[in-house]
Design a protein around this motif. Sequence first.
Motif, short mmCIF file in Angstrom:
data_model
loop_
_atom_site.label_atom_id
_atom_site.label_comp_id
_atom_site.label_asym_id
_atom_site.label_seq_id
_atom_site.Cartn_x
_atom_site.Cartn_y
_atom_site.Cartn_z
N ASP A 127 -54.66 -24.63 39.85
CA ASP A 127 -53.33 -24.09 39.62
C ASP A 127 -52.45 -25.22 39.11
O ASP A 127 -52.26 -26.23 39.79
N ASP A 128 -51.90 -25.00 37.92
CA ASP A 128 -51.16 -26.07 37.24
C ASP A 128 -49.68 -26.06 37.61
O ASP A 128 -48.80 -25.98 36.75
N GLY A 129 -49.40 -26.07 38.93
CA GLY A 129 -48.00 -26.13 39.39
C GLY A 129 -47.25 -24.83 39.20
O GLY A 129 -46.08 -24.84 38.79
N SER A 130 -47.91 -23.71 39.50
CA SER A 130 -47.24 -22.39 39.33
C SER A 130 -46.00 -22.30 40.20
O SER A 130 -45.93 -22.87 41.29
N THR A 131 -45.01 -21.57 39.69
CA THR A 131 -43.76 -21.42 40.44
C THR A 131 -43.52 -19.96 40.80
O THR A 131 -42.42 -19.58 41.17
N HIS A 145 -63.98 -15.55 48.48
CA HIS A 145 -65.13 -15.59 47.57
C HIS A 145 -65.79 -16.97 47.47
O HIS A 145 -66.66 -17.18 46.62
N GLY A 146 -65.35 -17.90 48.27
CA GLY A 146 -65.94 -19.25 48.22
C GLY A 146 -65.59 -19.99 46.95
O GLY A 146 -66.41 -20.72 46.38
N ILE A 147 -64.37 -19.78 46.47
CA ILE A 147 -63.93 -20.43 45.23
C ILE A 147 -63.18 -21.73 45.59
O ILE A 147 -62.38 -21.75 46.53
N ILE A 148 -63.46 -22.80 44.84
CA ILE A 148 -62.73 -24.06 45.06
C ILE A 148 -61.37 -23.93 44.38
O ILE A 148 -61.30 -23.64 43.18
N VAL A 149 -60.31 -24.11 45.15
CA VAL A 149 -58.97 -23.99 44.57
C VAL A 149 -58.24 -25.32 44.73
O VAL A 149 -58.23 -25.91 45.81
N HIS A 150 -57.65 -25.77 43.63
CA HIS A 150 -56.87 -27.00 43.70
C HIS A 150 -55.48 -26.73 43.13
O HIS A 150 -55.34 -26.06 42.10
N PHE A 151 -54.47 -27.24 43.82
CA PHE A 151 -53.09 -27.02 43.36
C PHE A 151 -52.49 -28.32 42.86
O PHE A 151 -52.53 -29.33 43.58
N PHE A 152 -51.93 -28.32 41.66
CA PHE A 152 -51.13 -29.45 41.19
C PHE A 152 -49.73 -29.29 41.78
O PHE A 152 -49.22 -28.16 41.88
#
Lengths: 436, 150
Positions: A127-131, A145-152
């Motif tokens: 996630d590219d810094g969603s607002t 779902h076992g998804i890798i999530v990374h937040f900027f």
Amino acid sequence: MFMQTHSLSSAKKTHHRHAVRIQKTFYTILFLLLGFSLLAFFLPLWEPSLRLWEYYYGIYLIIALSYTWYIFLLLFYGDIQKKSHPNYAGEKISVIVPCYNEAPKLLQACLESIVNAEGEKEIIVVDDGSTNGIHKSLSRIGKKHGIIVHFFDRNKGKRAAIHYAVRNLIGRSKYIVTIDSDTIIDKHALVRVVGPLKKKGVAGASGDIRLLNEKQNLLTRMIGGYYWSALHVHRKAESAVGMVTCCSGALSAYRSSALRKVISSFVRQEFFGKRCTHSEDRHLTNLMHKQNYKVVFVPEAIAYTHSPSTLRGFLTQQQRWRRGFIQEALFALSFAWKNKPLLFFQIFVWDLMMPFFSLGIFFFLITVAVSNPLRFFVILLPWLLFVSLLKNLPAFFEARRKLPGLFLFSIFSIFVTQAQGVYALFTVKNKNWITR
Amino acid sequence: MKFKKRIQWATTFSALALFTVHTVASLYGGTTSAYASVIRSDRSFGNHEGFVVADLESGGHLLSRVIGRLTRERDQARELCGLTREQMTILSLNIDVRLKDVMIGNRTIPVLEPRRVVTKREVEAAVGGIECRKFEVYEQILLLLGVHLS
């Protein structure tokens, strides 16, 4: 050791300076072509230059004709070739989905389609810094779902998101697939899009992109026709010789080893001294070509995406695409003359030169449409439609229902996207994403 | 390759070849008469007796053929009238024209020429009044030859 590193870095700098010089030269040539085509239209109003229009018109027709032959010969060559590549055999695929302020429902549909798709995969969302407050729902879907999530913590751009995922999040996968967060993929899309990458020398593959909202209105039907022609005529032709010039951001696959090699230069790309923000899909494709790999189109790998449904939205998107197209075409020219002469010729003569060289024809058509509408609609318009049909003959055989939209888009593109191309040439250094 | 695909490619390349031939033919030559400003720029053209004198010595049969040819020329020129270059430039915005080199004596003169037959009415609508010199010259020649034949 230090000396060696220093001389390597100095060689890189010299190479970079040389590439920038080539880009600037071709950028200047584009303005010269633009000037020439304008002169060819306006000067014949004076007697001494009557011949200029004749020469100009002749050159234009010959280039346009030769381009049509080129495309059809490539398509024919592609058709007679045997499509042989080993089948997917359970290799690990890393799927990267960069997202920014995506509608939660659409993102969920996108991720679920990837989860349900065939293939041994790991899914990474950056996630590219969603607002828009998507964090919670994204974390929840990720967990489920076992998804890798990374937040900027802030918006850094799509390139940074892909770079971060490749550098830090993916495992030892053989293939990397990038998918836009507003795209829904077909069940077989993943295994099909990576299929050709098993063939030696192929490092990039692009899927067939269809519209989710094609039937929404007249514009989306026109865009549907345009997409079909762009993919099933032009991209398919380029694919016959492994020379696809753009792997769609919506669904693309890369050989992991090739992508890792260029990921640093990918994120650091500059154009005339400014850091690049858009057209990351074209740039990744170019980086594969630069390493002398082939890039192909896989019509069997299908993905569905949303297209803008308003004229304003579409024009804004096209404006960004056209700037990106000029930027990346110039980048490709800086290396293709050495390792891919056919790609160089295609990009320079047909893709890059023609839109600007044909400006005089554009003015001629506008003048006739305004000064003599009867002649325009009775003679020129049917002629333009005939040429459009000729250029898109595969649609006549394979997708007849796309023809009305395609015809309308052909006319629309003469008057609108042509002008956009010229505007893009003057504003190519503008790095705004515009739609974000 | 499947039969359907073969048909598809045969049709595609035939259409493309026809289109290419048509385009190239329209670029490099055609059957339309040269633009009538040639007449204006060529003072000797008005000397129609000099124009046909060599053929006249060959006898009546040849003369009939000359008359036949000139009649066809006259009919072609009926609607193609003399325009100034300025008028032709205005006209070129409304009709497709090409540039053609015409030999006048030892000189080559570039003249604009319509790609198709243009009617007098069309021309007058676009540029106003026009003068049909070429047609008149042919009429005079035919008149004179007719007298010789009789």
